[in-house]
Structure formats: C-alpha cells, structure tokens
Design a protein around this motif. Sequence first.
Motif, PDB file in Angstrom:
ATOM      1  N   HIS B 289       0.876  -1.173   0.000  1.00 18.13           N
ATOM      2  CA  HIS B 289       0.000   0.000   0.000  1.00 18.13           C
ATOM      3  C   HIS B 289       0.907   1.213   0.000  1.00 18.13           C
ATOM      4  O   HIS B 289       2.044   1.135   0.428  1.00 18.13           O
ATOM      5  N   TRP B 290       0.376   2.329  -0.436  1.00 16.35           N
ATOM      6  CA  TRP B 290       1.191   3.536  -0.425  1.00 16.35           C
ATOM      7  C   TRP B 290       0.322   4.767  -0.246  1.00 16.35           C
ATOM      8  O   TRP B 290      -0.855   4.761  -0.567  1.00 16.35           O
ATOM      9  N   ALA B 291       0.938   5.782   0.307  1.00 15.15           N
ATOM     10  CA  ALA B 291       0.226   7.035   0.569  1.00 15.15           C
ATOM     11  C   ALA B 291       0.997   8.214   0.004  1.00 15.15           C
ATOM     12  O   ALA B 291       2.233   8.233   0.015  1.00 15.15           O
ATOM     13  N   LEU B 292       0.245   9.169  -0.485  1.00 15.22           N
ATOM     14  CA  LEU B 292       0.807  10.407  -1.034  1.00 15.22           C
ATOM     15  C   LEU B 292       0.041  11.562  -0.398  1.00 15.22           C
ATOM     16  O   LEU B 292      -1.010  11.948  -0.876  1.00 15.22           O
ATOM     17  N   PRO B 293       0.534  12.077   0.723  1.00 12.24           N
ATOM     18  CA  PRO B 293      -0.242  13.123   1.424  1.00 12.24           C
ATOM     19  C   PRO B 293      -0.268  14.459   0.675  1.00 12.24           C
ATOM     20  O   PRO B 293      -1.144  15.258   0.896  1.00 12.24           O
ATOM     21  N   ASP B 294       0.713  14.677  -0.184  1.00 15.12           N
ATOM     22  CA  ASP B 294       0.724  15.901  -1.002  1.00 15.12           C
ATOM     23  C   ASP B 294       0.465  17.147  -0.143  1.00 15.12           C
ATOM     24  O   ASP B 294       1.115  17.304   0.885  1.00 15.12           O
ATOM     25  N   TYR B 295      -0.465  17.994  -0.543  1.00 20.55           N
ATOM     26  CA  TYR B 295      -0.678  19.260   0.180  1.00 20.55           C
ATOM     27  C   TYR B 295      -1.100  19.071   1.637  1.00 20.55           C
ATOM     28  O   TYR B 295      -0.997  20.009   2.429  1.00 20.55           O
ATOM     29  N   LEU B 296      -1.604  17.885   1.969  1.00 22.99           N
ATOM     30  CA  LEU B 296      -2.015  17.682   3.362  1.00 22.99           C
ATOM     31  C   LEU B 296      -0.853  17.964   4.306  1.00 22.99           C
ATOM     32  O   LEU B 296      -1.048  18.496   5.399  1.00 22.99           O
TER      33      LEU B 296
END
Lengths: 418, 418
Positions: B289-296
């Motif tokens: 699984h992977w996460a990309l929080p970006d602007y968060l």
Amino acid sequence: MVQSTLLYAQSGGVTAVINATASAVISEARRRKVKVLAARNGILGALREELIDTSRESISAIRALAHTPGGAFGSCRVKLKSLEADRDRYARLLEVFKAHNVRWFLYNGGNDSADTAWKVSQLAQAFDYPLTCVGVPKTIDNDLAVTDTCPGFGSAAKYTAVSVRECALDVAAMAQTSTKVFVYEAMGRHAGWLAAAAGLAGAAADEAPHIILFPERAYDQAAFLAQVDKVVKQVGYCVVVASEGIRNADGTFVADAGGAADAFGHAQLGGVAASLAGTVKASLGYKVHWALPDYLQRSARHIASKTDWAQAQAVGKAAVQYALKGMNAVMPVIVRSADAPYRWKIAPAPLSKVANHEKTMPASFIRKDGFGITANARKYLAPLIKGEAPLPYGADGLPRYVTLKNVAVKKKLPAWED
Amino acid sequence: MVQSTLLYAQSGGVTAVINATASAVISEARRRKVKVLAARNGILGALREELIDTSRESISAIRALAHTPGGAFGSCRVKLKSLEADRDRYARLLEVFKAHNVRWFLYNGGNDSADTAWKVSQLAQAFDYPLTCVGVPKTIDNDLAVTDTCPGFGSAAKYTAVSVRECALDVAAMAQTSTKVFVYEAMGRHAGWLAAAAGLAGAAADEAPHIILFPERAYDQAAFLAQVDKVVKQVGYCVVVASEGIRNADGTFVADAGGAADAFGHAQLGGVAASLAGTVKASLGYKVHWALPDYLQRSARHIASKTDWAQAQAVGKAAVQYALKGMNAVMPVIVRSADAPYRWKIAPAPLSKVANHEKTMPASFIRKDGFGITANARKYLAPLIKGEAPLPYGADGLPRYVTLKNVAVKKKLPAWED
C-alpha cells in the motif's frame, strides 16, 4: 477448575478507535472480575491458540489503549465458510475454546466479521457448548446494516473533512499561478460514506469540496470535466473528492483507466485520484495535484471524533454486558434518537440482521447532479465528527501511544496447521 | 499627506504557519501605529496594484489568522529576473510603492522569494527611493541557508512523524494476512528534510520507519529490495518513507520509472511511492500500500508544532522591527543556541547570504547504509516538532479557520499588463 474466560478478537481493517473498544471491553470485564484473553490476529489467533493474557497489562496501559490507533492484538482478513465447508476449523475453534474455558467470544469487526461471529454463535448451539458470541461493530466504511453508524467511521470522516478544508485553503492561496485542480482520494470501494463526509468541509456554493464523486453513481467523464472547468472559471480553482471505487457506466473501475500498463504494476496501484488528475490535465490543461491518504485516514487518532470515540467505547462495554447476560448472536448497535442535538444509545441487534447486509448511501444523500451531498446527508453526517477526543502528547511532540506487552498464554493443544 | 505604509506579501508554496507570520506582522505593525497593506498573490499583487487593506480586519480576525493554514492573501510562484532583464516590472513596482507611499516591504517566502526580496532591496538604492526591504523566511522544504530551520518545516515534520507512526500501527496490526510493505511519499525534490523527520516516528531497530530514502543518495534498487525483504522477514512488515525527489544513479527520477506511459499522463503524475510500491510487488510479491499526502503535509495546521508556530510568529514580529529600524536587505533568521533543551533566538542575516543558497542535509545526518537518520539528525530535528499549537474547534467539530474580508485598496494607477 479453570476460570471462565472471555475471548476478544479484532478483525478486518483497523481504525483509529478499535482499540478504544478493546480498552472498554477489558475495563468492563475487569470490573466484573472476568478474565479476558485476546486472540492474536483475530480468528487466526483463536485457531492457532495464539492467545494473549490481558491481565498482564497495567491499568494505565489499558487506559492508554483507548487512545492508541491500529489494532493492539493484531487483526486479520480471514472469513470462515459455512459449518459444512469449514468443519475442521470450527472443530478446532471449539477445542481451543474448551481448552481455555472460553465461555464468551467477542468478535470486533465489519461485515465479514459479523458473518464469522454469527457462524460461531450457531456453532455453539450445534455442538452443545455453552458459548455466548457477541459481534462488536467497527469499520471506517460505515457500511454495516442496522447500526446508525460504525465506530471508526466518525474519526475517518473527521480526518477527511478537516484535511479537505486545510488542503482547500492551500490550493486557494496558490491557484493564481499554480495548481488549479486538486483531487483527494477517499477510501470506499462500494459505498461513498467517506467521500460524502468530505462534504462537511464546506457548505456554501463556492466552498470546497466543489465536486464529490460517489461509487453509487456511474462516472461520466464528460460531465465531470465540464463541471471541473465550470468551477475553475467561477471560483478560480476546484477541489475534487473521489471515492476509490467509482466506476464507469460499463462497470470498469475509473482507477484502472489508461492502464494495463507496465511491469511495475502501476495500473494496479495507481488510484482513482491519479487517473482523474491525469484526465483533467490532458483534457483541460490545468495544473493538477492529487493526494492519496490511504491508511492515514483510518489511523489518524490525532484528529479522532469524540462522538466516534465515545461510541467505540460504548459498544465495547455493552458487548461485555450482553455476553455476560448470555445474549448470544447479537451485536450492540448505535441507535439515533435525535439529529440535533445528536442523541444516541446502544441496543442489541441480531447478528443475522447485520451479517452480509451492506449499507450503501441512500439516494437522498446524493445531490441530483451527482456531484455533492444533500441537506439530508449533512443532517446525518454532521454529528458524527463532533468533538475532539483527548490525546496526551509526550515531551517529544508525538502522541503517547501504548505498545502492550501481549504476553502469550501457554498453549495446551498441539499445533494447528490450516 | 499619505501615511507611510508597510507592504506585506506571501510567496511560494504556503504552509500551516505562514499566516501566523502574517498575523504577527500585522499585530506588531498595529502596535506601532503603522499601516499594513497586503499584496494579493505575492509580488503579482504589487505589480497589479491589487492591494488589501488589513486595517479592515478585526482584532479577532487577525488573532484567528495565527492558527489558519494556507496563505490568507494569496501567494504566487513568480520569480523576478535581474534589474536589467525585468526593468519594466521593477519600474512598475516602484510606481506602485510610490503611489501608496510604501516605505517598508516584507516578502515572506523561500529561496526564490529571498532572491526577489534581495533584488527589490537593491532597487530602492538604485532608484533613490526610501524603501526598506526585509525578507521573511518560510518553507516546508527547510532548505534556506543561514537560518537554523524554516517556519513551516517543523509543522510539516510533525505531521510526517505523527502520520508515519499512526500508519505503522495500522500496518503492524494487519501484516499477518494483508499489507506487508507500506510506502509513504514525503515532499522534498532536492533535500530530504521531511523524509528525515519521519525518522522521529521511531528510534528502536524494529520501529517504523524501517527504510528512508533521501534525494541526497542515489537510489539503488537492488539494495532497496534486499533491505525491504530483510525487514519484512525480521519484523513482519516494512514501512518505507521516500522523498519525492529520489533519483537513480543515472540522474533520472525514480518517480518516472516504468512510465513514458499513457495518454492519461500517469507517468507524469505517478509519484515515487507508486513506483516503489510497484517495484516491491513485482519483485518480492508482497502486498503493498502507499500514501501520497501531497498538500495535506503542508496545510495540516491541526497537527502543527508549537515550536514552529512560535518561530513563525517571531520572524514576523522581528521583520517589522527590522523594517522600522531601516535595516534594508536583511532577513530575520532563527539561531539555535542549544539542542536540549532547545534554545533559539531571532537575529538579522543579510539577504544576499540567504538568496539562492540551497541547504541540503549534511552527510552526517544520513546513516551509512543510506536507509535512515543518524543521532546527529535526531538531535537537530527533535526540538522542531515539540509542543502542540493551540487550535480552537467549532461546535461542528472542524477547526475555526478564518476567512479574511480582504478589502481591496482603491487603485491609483492605470492597469498593468505583464
């Protein structure tokens, strides 16, 4: 004689508050002088006789468990089949229960777990073993039947609404010369509950999120692009929230768009936000950004909902009470008696009515154009994210989450191979 | 006679605390009876004469600004060229300054903005106009020279450490039957500061994050995969944190791996986490699984660092003080006088020393194997995420963020076209 024992297990995807339920189960059982074992990794631990002695945990550890995300005893994604098809497993379960004098079994999970709990509750009767089995609700997907909401959902919903509001402020500030379209991907394969919760981030016409995409509605690319363009021209930027599970009219997942793809498995992994952002960029030419919070949204105890937290503890406490009263094959569910102010109570529901019934969003919760939520949805969702759940921080600036000792109980049976 | 005016502008990517700086600037100026205008969208607003009268905002609004993320007056990504190359723009700037009697100009941003501020500070001298120009630091990238850290970084660092710790608890609970490798993508194109901050989530050998990938080190796929496999076999799961900007030995971005790709622009959009997750799945077969929080990660005011918040306000206050003292071409920077307990103060630094000098992580901050941070890095990073910055919540369960009135000042000049 071996003391009568309550066995507690966590199942399915974990949440920011499932340990709050565990904490309440253990606390209530302790208050009633009942011994609690916890299965390691859900039903697997019960089958493998991997049991944890919760009496080895201090009072302060059990208290800290109430504000620790994840699943302290380990969870699993395993579904038992029917009594006939899975006879060996059920027989083994009974052996383990007997060996440790387990008289009460609490299974804490979502749809599949309610089904497993229901089967185990029937097993007891079929084999004439005095077992009371109680299901305990949990799922950020909010798709359990009967209950007003599912512990875990309110906190994920609050995370979503807060994150979308914060990101929107960022995008608004930069839109003049940078990103104009931002896409946020929310969990939800079949039901758009979390995407809908993002709608709480804004209410006025120009407030983000400007577009929400639900799995309950077929994705119409032309209509979506037209709406994005309209919003950008009107507001200056556009914040989109998309459920991971949205599909095209032909039933294919939007997340798969463009991508039998490469040896690296991108298509398989690329989510719906990436796909939508790509489409917007290619078709409208706007600068895009996208976020995929993934597990962050279901583990973010630091922004948990107090309502959700209270309900997670309430179902744990009630589950112990029901079990000790011998109420077999039930689940404590949340009953809403008023919207504003929100009033709720816990009541028992038959597991048979919960298991295998997936609750999708009512059509009346989705706006006619399919791009937002209705007043009905707001009325339902608003109370679930209310209140901030207390969380102690250490001097290091990080939340004080507990790691339990998880001391194994001595095995009494031969090893088991599935 | 027109009152002497201080002009404040926000530039570059916004943060969770740049508005805290703005709030401090306005409060300090008010205390000294100095009128503050704010440029809409950074230097663009100054060029377009789109100026906001901050005196129209209430005391409580300016107070709330201190805990509101994003950039309240709008920001921009525009870099001025040299005096010769951008003569028209500089001439226009001077016209606007003169028209509104702007005697002090505060430019709040990162590297590029420090450069712009420096150029403007020179402009004043060259044209013999009495302007004092002060740069104000801000960037989650933490790559400004001279200053100990950059306002905005500490809060993004705290978000990162907390999120990684929370996700790790989730993955640990599920690893037995579900995701074994989780990849978190942190911002940082050239410097791995935020990825390094994730290292604060754990300290013991088996604690997450197990692997951190920095842009300061070439990505070695074979070594990475071997390490992932080793960790999974040892710990049961593996949490990876990767800087978006990591590159292969040949200089190509890892984020681009596998992907000239498709008409939907996936390759362009797919980040490094997607790429690494794909590689792990294809090569090792583990569920990922992977996460990309970006602007968060840069707008999450709800989990801001108190240290960072205090520093953001301190540089704002100091900038006004320096400006009123006529200290041209300086920036208030943070000076560390002790690690533990962390002691810091604000001091002026020449803008010429800050502009265009990118601070990457010292080699001594990265472990020899390239997969983690050192004790030196911990010593540096730890104080920056300490403390929780107060944040009021509404009855609706959402943070009380303010939207300013942003009343425009009447234009005095003809419209300007860039």
